[in-house]
Design a protein around this motif. Structure first.
Motif, PDB file in Angstrom:
ATOM      1  N   GLY A   1      48.260  48.433  37.452  1.00 40.14           N
ATOM      2  CA  GLY A   1      48.905  47.359  38.190  1.00 40.14           C
ATOM      3  C   GLY A   1      48.113  46.752  39.326  1.00 40.14           C
ATOM      4  N   ALA A   2      46.887  47.156  39.537  1.00 40.63           N
ATOM      5  CA  ALA A   2      46.070  46.600  40.626  1.00 40.63           C
ATOM      6  C   ALA A   2      44.666  46.301  40.120  1.00 40.63           C
ATOM      7  CB  ALA A   2      46.006  47.591  41.795  1.00 40.63           C
ATOM      8  N   ALA A   3      43.997  45.376  40.805  1.00 42.13           N
ATOM      9  CA  ALA A   3      42.613  45.044  40.450  1.00 42.13           C
ATOM     10  C   ALA A   3      41.760  46.309  40.510  1.00 42.13           C
ATOM     11  CB  ALA A   3      42.061  43.992  41.404  1.00 42.13           C
ATOM     12  N   VAL A   4      40.835  46.436  39.592  1.00 42.92           N
ATOM     13  CA  VAL A   4      39.978  47.620  39.517  1.00 42.92           C
ATOM     14  C   VAL A   4      39.132  47.730  40.782  1.00 42.92           C
ATOM     15  CG1 VAL A   4      38.002  48.624  38.292  1.00 42.92           C
ATOM     16  CG2 VAL A   4      39.904  47.694  37.013  1.00 42.92           C
ATOM     17  N   PRO A   5      39.185  48.881  41.447  1.00 36.11           N
ATOM     18  CA  PRO A   5      38.356  49.059  42.643  1.00 36.11           C
ATOM     19  C   PRO A   5      36.907  49.380  42.270  1.00 36.11           C
ATOM     20  CG  PRO A   5      39.685  51.014  42.261  1.00 36.11           C
ATOM     21  CD  PRO A   5      40.095  50.007  41.225  1.00 36.11           C
ATOM     22  N   SER A   6      36.041  49.209  43.213  1.00 35.38           N
ATOM     23  CA  SER A   6      34.627  49.507  43.046  1.00 35.38           C
ATOM     24  C   SER A   6      34.433  50.966  42.632  1.00 35.38           C
ATOM     25  CB  SER A   6      33.896  49.248  44.370  1.00 35.38           C
ATOM     26  OG  SER A   6      32.565  49.675  44.270  1.00 35.38           O
ATOM     27  N   GLY A   7      33.579  51.189  41.629  1.00 35.60           N
ATOM     28  CA  GLY A   7      33.220  52.533  41.217  1.00 35.60           C
ATOM     29  C   GLY A   7      34.178  53.218  40.262  1.00 35.60           C
ATOM     30  N   LEU A   8      35.318  52.611  39.967  1.00 35.16           N
ATOM     31  CA  LEU A   8      36.270  53.253  39.056  1.00 35.16           C
ATOM     32  C   LEU A   8      35.704  53.316  37.633  1.00 35.16           C
ATOM     33  CD1 LEU A   8      39.121  54.543  38.987  1.00 35.16           C
ATOM     34  CD2 LEU A   8      39.931  52.350  38.123  1.00 35.16           C
ATOM     35  N   ILE A   9      35.015  52.257  37.229  1.00 34.42           N
ATOM     36  CA  ILE A   9      34.387  52.247  35.901  1.00 34.42           C
ATOM     37  C   ILE A   9      32.962  52.757  36.080  1.00 34.42           C
ATOM     38  CG2 ILE A   9      33.661  50.842  33.943  1.00 34.42           C
ATOM     39  CD1 ILE A   9      35.935  48.885  34.670  1.00 34.42           C
ATOM     40  N   THR A  10      32.707  53.935  35.528  1.00 34.13           N
ATOM     41  CA  THR A  10      31.403  54.579  35.707  1.00 34.13           C
ATOM     42  C   THR A  10      30.428  54.164  34.610  1.00 34.13           C
ATOM     43  OG1 THR A  10      32.159  56.508  34.478  1.00 34.13           O
ATOM     44  CG2 THR A  10      32.417  56.578  36.876  1.00 34.13           C
ATOM     45  N   ALA A  11      29.157  54.408  34.827  1.00 31.22           N
ATOM     46  CA  ALA A  11      28.121  54.070  33.846  1.00 31.22           C
ATOM     47  C   ALA A  11      28.393  54.773  32.526  1.00 31.22           C
ATOM     48  CB  ALA A  11      26.750  54.467  34.386  1.00 31.22           C
ATOM     49  N   ASN A  12      28.222  54.047  31.454  1.00 27.95           N
ATOM     50  CA  ASN A  12      28.400  54.513  30.072  1.00 27.95           C
ATOM     51  C   ASN A  12      29.834  54.901  29.739  1.00 27.95           C
ATOM     52  OD1 ASN A  12      25.690  54.152  29.160  1.00 27.95           O
ATOM     53  ND2 ASN A  12      25.154  55.876  30.488  1.00 27.95           N
ATOM     54  N   ALA A  13      30.801  54.419  30.524  1.00 29.53           N
ATOM     55  CA  ALA A  13      32.218  54.676  30.229  1.00 29.53           C
ATOM     56  C   ALA A  13      32.680  53.743  29.115  1.00 29.53           C
ATOM     57  CB  ALA A  13      33.058  54.457  31.479  1.00 29.53           C
ATOM     58  N   PHE A  14      33.468  54.286  28.203  1.00 33.72           N
ATOM     59  CA  PHE A  14      34.121  53.501  27.157  1.00 33.72           C
ATOM     60  C   PHE A  14      35.536  53.246  27.657  1.00 33.72           C
ATOM     61  CE2 PHE A  14      30.666  55.479  25.042  1.00 33.72           C
ATOM     62  CZ  PHE A  14      30.313  54.669  23.984  1.00 33.72           C
ATOM     63  N   VAL A  15      35.865  51.977  27.859  1.00 37.35           N
ATOM     64  CA  VAL A  15      37.154  51.626  28.449  1.00 37.35           C
ATOM     65  C   VAL A  15      37.968  50.818  27.445  1.00 37.35           C
ATOM     66  CG1 VAL A  15      38.295  50.450  30.376  1.00 37.35           C
ATOM     67  CG2 VAL A  15      36.095  51.599  30.742  1.00 37.35           C
ATOM     68  N   GLU A  16      39.181  51.294  27.154  1.00 35.23           N
ATOM     69  CA  GLU A  16      40.085  50.574  26.260  1.00 35.23           C
ATOM     70  C   GLU A  16      40.921  49.612  27.098  1.00 35.23           C
ATOM     71  OE1 GLU A  16      43.429  51.299  22.781  1.00 35.23           O
ATOM     72  OE2 GLU A  16      42.749  52.999  23.966  1.00 35.23           O
ATOM     73  N   LEU A  17      40.959  48.354  26.663  1.00 39.51           N
ATOM     74  CA  LEU A  17      41.657  47.304  27.406  1.00 39.51           C
ATOM     75  C   LEU A  17      42.633  46.564  26.505  1.00 39.51           C
ATOM     76  CD1 LEU A  17      38.246  46.130  28.651  1.00 39.51           C
ATOM     77  CD2 LEU A  17      39.981  46.846  30.275  1.00 39.51           C
ATOM     78  N   VAL A  18      43.729  46.090  27.092  1.00 39.18           N
ATOM     79  CA  VAL A  18      44.689  45.237  26.396  1.00 39.18           C
ATOM     80  C   VAL A  18      44.919  44.011  27.264  1.00 39.18           C
ATOM     81  CG1 VAL A  18      47.058  45.018  25.536  1.00 39.18           C
ATOM     82  CG2 VAL A  18      45.832  47.159  25.224  1.00 39.18           C
ATOM     83  N   TYR A  19      44.873  42.843  26.651  1.00 42.10           N
ATOM     84  CA  TYR A  19      45.113  41.590  27.375  1.00 42.10           C
ATOM     85  C   TYR A  19      46.604  41.286  27.346  1.00 42.10           C
ATOM     86  CZ  TYR A  19      44.740  36.729  28.805  1.00 42.10           C
ATOM     87  OH  TYR A  19      44.874  35.545  29.474  1.00 42.10           O
ATOM     88  N   ASP A  20      47.205  41.029  28.518  1.00 41.76           N
ATOM     89  CA  ASP A  20      48.649  40.795  28.592  1.00 41.76           C
ATOM     90  C   ASP A  20      49.029  39.324  28.728  1.00 41.76           C
ATOM     91  OD1 ASP A  20      48.114  40.104  31.227  1.00 41.76           O
ATOM     92  OD2 ASP A  20      49.211  41.784  32.113  1.00 41.76           O
ATOM     93  N   GLY A  21      48.087  38.431  28.525  1.00 41.88           N
ATOM     94  CA  GLY A  21      48.343  37.009  28.673  1.00 41.88           C
ATOM     95  C   GLY A  21      47.818  36.475  29.994  1.00 41.88           C
ATOM     96  N   THR A  22      47.490  37.370  30.919  1.00 41.91           N
ATOM     97  CA  THR A  22      46.982  36.987  32.229  1.00 41.91           C
ATOM     98  C   THR A  22      45.698  37.718  32.575  1.00 41.91           C
ATOM     99  OG1 THR A  22      49.248  36.659  32.979  1.00 41.91           O
ATOM    100  CG2 THR A  22      47.580  36.821  34.682  1.00 41.91           C
ATOM    101  N   ARG A  23      45.655  39.008  32.264  1.00 38.05           N
ATOM    102  CA  ARG A  23      44.525  39.846  32.659  1.00 38.05           C
ATOM    103  C   ARG A  23      44.338  40.981  31.648  1.00 38.05           C
ATOM    104  NH1 ARG A  23      48.481  40.828  36.981  1.00 38.05           N
ATOM    105  NH2 ARG A  23      49.782  42.502  36.222  1.00 38.05           N
ATOM    106  N   TYR A  24      43.182  41.653  31.756  1.00 36.58           N
ATOM    107  CA  TYR A  24      42.928  42.852  30.963  1.00 36.58           C
ATOM    108  C   TYR A  24      43.476  44.052  31.732  1.00 36.58           C
ATOM    109  CZ  TYR A  24      39.784  40.180  28.003  1.00 36.58           C
ATOM    110  OH  TYR A  24      39.268  39.250  27.135  1.00 36.58           O
ATOM    111  N   ASN A  25      44.168  44.918  31.028  1.00 40.04           N
ATOM    112  CA  ASN A  25      44.712  46.131  31.618  1.00 40.04           C
ATOM    113  C   ASN A  25      44.061  47.332  30.957  1.00 40.04           C
ATOM    114  OD1 ASN A  25      47.127  45.176  33.338  1.00 40.04           O
ATOM    115  ND2 ASN A  25      47.272  44.004  31.443  1.00 40.04           N
ATOM    116  N   ILE A  26      43.567  48.242  31.776  1.00 41.59           N
ATOM    117  CA  ILE A  26      42.949  49.458  31.246  1.00 41.59           C
ATOM    118  C   ILE A  26      44.055  50.348  30.689  1.00 41.59           C
ATOM    119  CG2 ILE A  26      41.674  51.551  31.860  1.00 41.59           C
ATOM    120  CD1 ILE A  26      40.140  49.853  33.907  1.00 41.59           C
ATOM    121  N   VAL A  27      43.829  50.849  29.484  1.00 46.02           N
ATOM    122  CA  VAL A  27      44.792  51.726  28.818  1.00 46.02           C
ATOM    123  C   VAL A  27      44.468  53.166  29.193  1.00 46.02           C
ATOM    124  CG1 VAL A  27      45.627  52.529  26.569  1.00 46.02           C
ATOM    125  CG2 VAL A  27      45.040  50.112  26.899  1.00 46.02           C
ATOM    126  N   GLY A  28      45.475  53.922  29.587  1.00 46.40           N
ATOM    127  CA  GLY A  28      45.284  55.337  29.889  1.00 46.40           C
ATOM    128  C   GLY A  28      44.668  55.569  31.252  1.00 46.40           C
TER     129      GLY A  28
END
Length: 176
Positions: free
Chosen positions: A132-159
């Protein structure tokens, strides 16, 4: 007159014999859809790939991916954008930006940017959100595989992004 016309047509073209139906260089009748019934296609006749029905009559979008039956669906893409750059990009062949579109993106360099965006296949940069909030700095680490779903406005990280939390805890422990 109608009968006479048919007789003249038969005289000009010759009658069609039952033995000519469904034979090589023979003839076939068409069904109500304009197709040759399978019963009139002789055994052993090869159908070329150009004649095969491998494309859907009515193509569909599945999870934001175009699908017409001719290619597989692949939700995987790679983001090679520098960690500090806000505007992240990735490419997914056949991707359409629609509500419910899914993607798994490998972030090669992670993201040290605050409130990063993601633009998949030039469909437009959209914010990446986590819980529910914009991704903060450093949350997505190098070589991370991130699953995303688009809700019509933004991408939301799954899990959960558990590795980012582990890294945060490890860095806190090493400081003390």
């Amino acid at each position: 007159r109608l009968v006479y016309g048919k007789v003249q047509e038969l005289k000009a073209s010759g009658p069609i014999l039952q033995t000519e139906k469904g034979t090589v260089n023979g003839v076939a009748t068409l069904d109500e859809e304009g197709s040759i019934p399978a019963s009139q296609i002789p055994f052993g006749i090869r159908i070329s790939a150009a004649n095969m029905a491998d494309r859907l009559t009515y193509p569909r979008n599945i999870d934001g991916m175009s699908f017409d039956g001719t290619t597989d669906i692949n939700h995987y893409g790679i983001c090679n954008t520098s960690a500090s750059v806000v505007a992240k990009t990735a490419t997914l062949s056949g991707f359409k930006l629609v509500s419910g579109a899914k993607a798994v993106i490998k972030f090669t360099y992670g993201s040290t940017a605050t409130s990063p965006t993601l633009n998949i296949s030039s469909t437009g940069a959209k914010a990446i959100y986590y819980k529910g909030a914009a991704v903060p700095s450093g949350l997505i680490t190098a070589n991370a595989f991130v699953e995303l779903v688009y809700d019509g406005t933004r991408y939301n990280i799954v899990g959960d992004l558990a590795q980012a939390k582990i890294n945060e805890l490890e860095s806190m422990l090493s400081v003390t």
